[in-house]
Design an enzyme around this catalytic site. Structure first.
Site, PDB file in Angstrom:
ATOM      1  N   ASP A  57       0.859  -1.189   0.000  1.00 28.24           N
ATOM      2  CA  ASP A  57       0.000   0.000   0.000  1.00 28.24           C
ATOM      3  C   ASP A  57       0.894   1.237   0.000  1.00 28.24           C
ATOM      4  OD1 ASP A  57      -2.314   1.913   1.236  1.00 28.24           O
ATOM      5  OD2 ASP A  57      -3.201   0.134   0.304  1.00 28.24           O
ATOM      6  N   ASP A  58       0.463   2.297   0.645  1.00 30.57           N
ATOM      7  CA  ASP A  58       1.172   3.581   0.580  1.00 30.57           C
ATOM      8  C   ASP A  58       2.557   3.482   1.236  1.00 30.57           C
ATOM      9  OD1 ASP A  58       1.638   6.261   0.092  1.00 30.57           O
ATOM     10  OD2 ASP A  58      -0.122   6.981   1.163  1.00 30.57           O
ATOM     11  N   LYS A  73      -3.784  -0.516  -6.995  1.00 33.87           N
ATOM     12  CA  LYS A  73      -4.822   0.233  -6.280  1.00 33.87           C
ATOM     13  C   LYS A  73      -4.557   1.719  -6.485  1.00 33.87           C
ATOM     14  CE  LYS A  73      -6.224   1.263  -1.490  1.00 33.87           C
ATOM     15  NZ  LYS A  73      -6.016   0.836  -0.078  1.00 33.87           N
ATOM     16  N   ASP A 128      -5.564   5.224  -5.371  1.00 38.40           N
ATOM     17  CA  ASP A 128      -6.217   6.029  -4.340  1.00 38.40           C
ATOM     18  C   ASP A 128      -6.477   7.429  -4.891  1.00 38.40           C
ATOM     19  OD1 ASP A 128      -7.269   6.671  -1.873  1.00 38.40           O
ATOM     20  OD2 ASP A 128      -5.566   5.878  -0.741  1.00 38.40           O
ATOM     21  N   SER A 141     -10.329   3.742  -5.970  1.00 34.35           N
ATOM     22  CA  SER A 141     -10.887   4.328  -4.743  1.00 34.35           C
ATOM     23  C   SER A 141     -11.883   5.445  -5.047  1.00 34.35           C
ATOM     24  CB  SER A 141      -9.761   4.864  -3.862  1.00 34.35           C
ATOM     25  OG  SER A 141      -8.893   3.821  -3.494  1.00 34.35           O
ATOM     26  N   ARG A 146     -13.272   0.734  -3.767  1.00 34.36           N
ATOM     27  CA  ARG A 146     -13.586   1.069  -2.390  1.00 34.36           C
ATOM     28  C   ARG A 146     -14.748   2.055  -2.422  1.00 34.36           C
ATOM     29  NH1 ARG A 146     -10.010   1.569   1.438  1.00 34.36           N
ATOM     30  NH2 ARG A 146     -11.802   2.500   2.460  1.00 34.36           N
ATOM     31  N   ASP A 168     -12.203   3.885   5.228  1.00 34.11           N
ATOM     32  CA  ASP A 168     -11.177   2.904   5.595  1.00 34.11           C
ATOM     33  C   ASP A 168     -11.605   2.122   6.834  1.00 34.11           C
ATOM     34  OD1 ASP A 168      -9.629   3.971   3.620  1.00 34.11           O
ATOM     35  OD2 ASP A 168      -8.052   4.736   4.951  1.00 34.11           O
TER      36      ASP A 168
END
Ligand SMILES: *[C@@H]1O[C@H](CO)[C@@H](O)[C@H](O)[C@H]1NC(C)=O
Ligand SMILES: *[C@@H]1O[C@H](CO)[C@@H](O)[C@H](O)[C@H]1NC(C)=O
Ligand SMILES: *[C@@H]1O[C@H](CO)[C@@H](O)[C@H](O)[C@H]1NC(C)=O
Ligand SMILES: *[C@@H]1O[C@H](CO)[C@@H](O)[C@H](O)[C@H]1NC(C)=O
Ligand SMILES: *[C@@H]1O[C@H](CO)[C@@H](O)[C@H](O)[C@H]1NC(C)=O
Length: 431
Positions: free
Chosen positions: A79-80, A156, A158, A190, A215, A219
């Protein structure tokens, strides 16, 4: 509506267009770093938990050696906070050199050698949510190509630090750019979460055509409150959300936090059960090196996974909200089977809930029931009353087979056949 009709209506829902990359015909499963490991970049003081290639290789070892991969948990997703603060001299994203000394391509090879896949994270706009370089509209092509060059399998995207106008352009543009690389890359958007998650601001028809999953909402955090909040939002809005899901296109209520610190075992079963009813992606965010056997057995429950991964890919719905605090959920499955979940919002003690399949609108017939979390089996006529005992914040989950046809010849054969028929009139109690 009668359930058999609903199943038939799905012939239509299956024909809805999905993103054309052939991926994720059932909800993707794997492991994602964010909820459990966040943006821990302190490798000096916290080497076991920092966002580094070691963490992802450790999790890959666990997935491939502890029985996860065979059950379908194949994605390992970064992820990030993985990247360097600067793009390289060619304008490409690059990993932090201290934490990912081998580079992302080598990490992808590590996954592929073990029959796993690697996912990575990016963010439309000037920065990622964690403050790392973002992907502005002019960088979409180069970033998609970079991920493809690294042999990444999922991305992903975001949306921190972008506005609605950019998102409207950027999410479809990235879909095209990923396609243009020629590498099949699962695409997680997202976008809906940034615009409230609901029509008319979100066009789920369009999303299904450009993304494999998205999403919709906030979160997840490591608490039962957070899980319950997500459950409520998704099922309160099921009329808009449930039809959006299908093979290749999934609502994503966010990660499984089973095995972390916030959920009891009953609450863990509830998350597993309701994520399976929703046909949600199953991305665990936990520490697979130290997970308890209780949490592991819930996450590795083959019947729950089988329900989640049903080939028809139709998401389920909440069908009853009782004054007692019991809620009933139902998902149609292939071969005329279905899944039922009895969920308790109570906070006192196990509640004995009485119903019958007929009351739940099942068609006439005799059904085979498998209790997903105890493995107990029984047969149950639609007209027979049953009682389930549901723990506070827990579930009872059933796999329900297609109804067997009444065999009249059996009934004519006398005594023995009679006994079989009568068995079905015993009220079944599952405790
Ligand atoms: C790209 O899109 C085309 C047509 O929409 C599709 O046939 C092809 O499989 C896609 N390729 C990839 C790599 O996603
Ligand atoms: C959205 O962001 C772009 C790029 O920063 C900017 O040009 C545009 O004016 C912004 N639009 C709105 C509605 O804020
Ligand atoms: C939603 O997207 C679909 C497919 O892109 C499009 O045909 C439809 O017109 C859109 N609906 C609305 C209300 O914009
Ligand atoms: C499902 O049920 C329908 C109608 O009751 C029946 O026509 C069909 O054959 C069944 N399908 C399977 C796979 O059992
Ligand atoms: C069963 O069907 C009736 C009639 O369509 C409907 O009013 C009722 O809400 C349904 N019950 C459940 C549990 O779906």
């Amino acid at each position: 509506m009668h359930f058999s009709l609903l199943v038939f209506a799905c012939v239509l829902c299956g024909s809805t267009l999905a993103l054309n990359n052939g991926l994720m015909r059932t909800p993707p499963m794997g492991w994602l770093a964010w909820e459990r490991f966040r943006c821990d970049i302190d490798c000096q003081n916290d080497p076991k938990n920092c966002i580094s290639e070691n963490l992802f290789m450790d999790m890959a070892d666990r997935l491939s050696e502890d029985g996860w991969r065979e059950l379908g948990y194949v994605y390992i997703n970064i992820d990030d906070c993985w990247s360097s603060m600067e793009r390289d001299e060619n304008g490409r994203l690059q990993p932090d050199p201290k934490r990912f000394p081998g580079g992302i391509h080598k990490l992808a090879r590590y996954m592929h050698d073990r029959g796993l896949k690697l996912g990575i994270y990016g963010d439309m706009g000037t920065h990622t949510c964690g403050g790392y370089p973002g992907t502005t509209l002019d960088k979409i092509q180069i970033d998609a190509q970079t991920f493809a060059d690294w042999e990444v399998d999922m991305f992903k995207f975001d949306g921190c630090y972008s506005n609605a106008t950019e998102q409207e352009q950027g999410y479809p543009l990235m879909s095209k750019a990923l396609n243009a690389t020629g590498r099949p890359i699962g695409y997680s958007c997202s976008w809906p979460a940034y615009v409230g998650g609901l029509p008319p601001k979100v066009n789920y028809t369009q999303l299904g055509e450009i993304c494999n999953l998205w999403r919709n909402y906030d979160d997840i955090q490591d608490s039962w409150d957070s899980v319950l909040n997500i459950i409520d939002w998704f099922f309160d809005n099921q009329d808009a959300l449930q039809p959006a899901a299908g093979p290749g296109r999934w609502n994503d209520p966010d990660m499984l936090i089973i095995g972390d610190f916030g959920l009891s075992l009953d609450q863990s079963r509830s998350q597993m059960a309701l994520w399976s009813i929703m046909a949600a992606p199953l991305f665990m965010s936990n520490d697979l090196r130290t997970i308890s056997s209780g949490a592991q057995s819930i996450l590795q429950n083959k019947i729950a996974i089988g329900i989640n991964q049903d080939a028809m890919g139709m998401a389920g719905r909440r069908i009853l909200k009782e004054k007692s605090g019991i809620e009933v959920f139902w998902r149609p499955l292939s071969n005329n089977a279905s899944a039922l979940v009895f969920f308790s919002r109570r906070t006192d003690m196990p509640y004995r809930y009485t119903s019958s399949l007929r009351q739940l609108n099942f068609t006439t017939g005799s059904y085979k029931i498998i209790d997903v979390f105890t493995g107990k089996m029984a047969s149950l006529k639609d007209s027979t009353d049953f009682v389930v005992s549901v723990n506070p914040s827990g579930v009872v989950m059933w796999y329900v087979s297609a109804p067997a046809r009444m065999n009249l010849n059996h009934l004519r054969r006398g005594q023995e056949a009679h006994r079989v028929a009568e068995e079905n009139f015993i009220p079944y109690v599952f405790l």
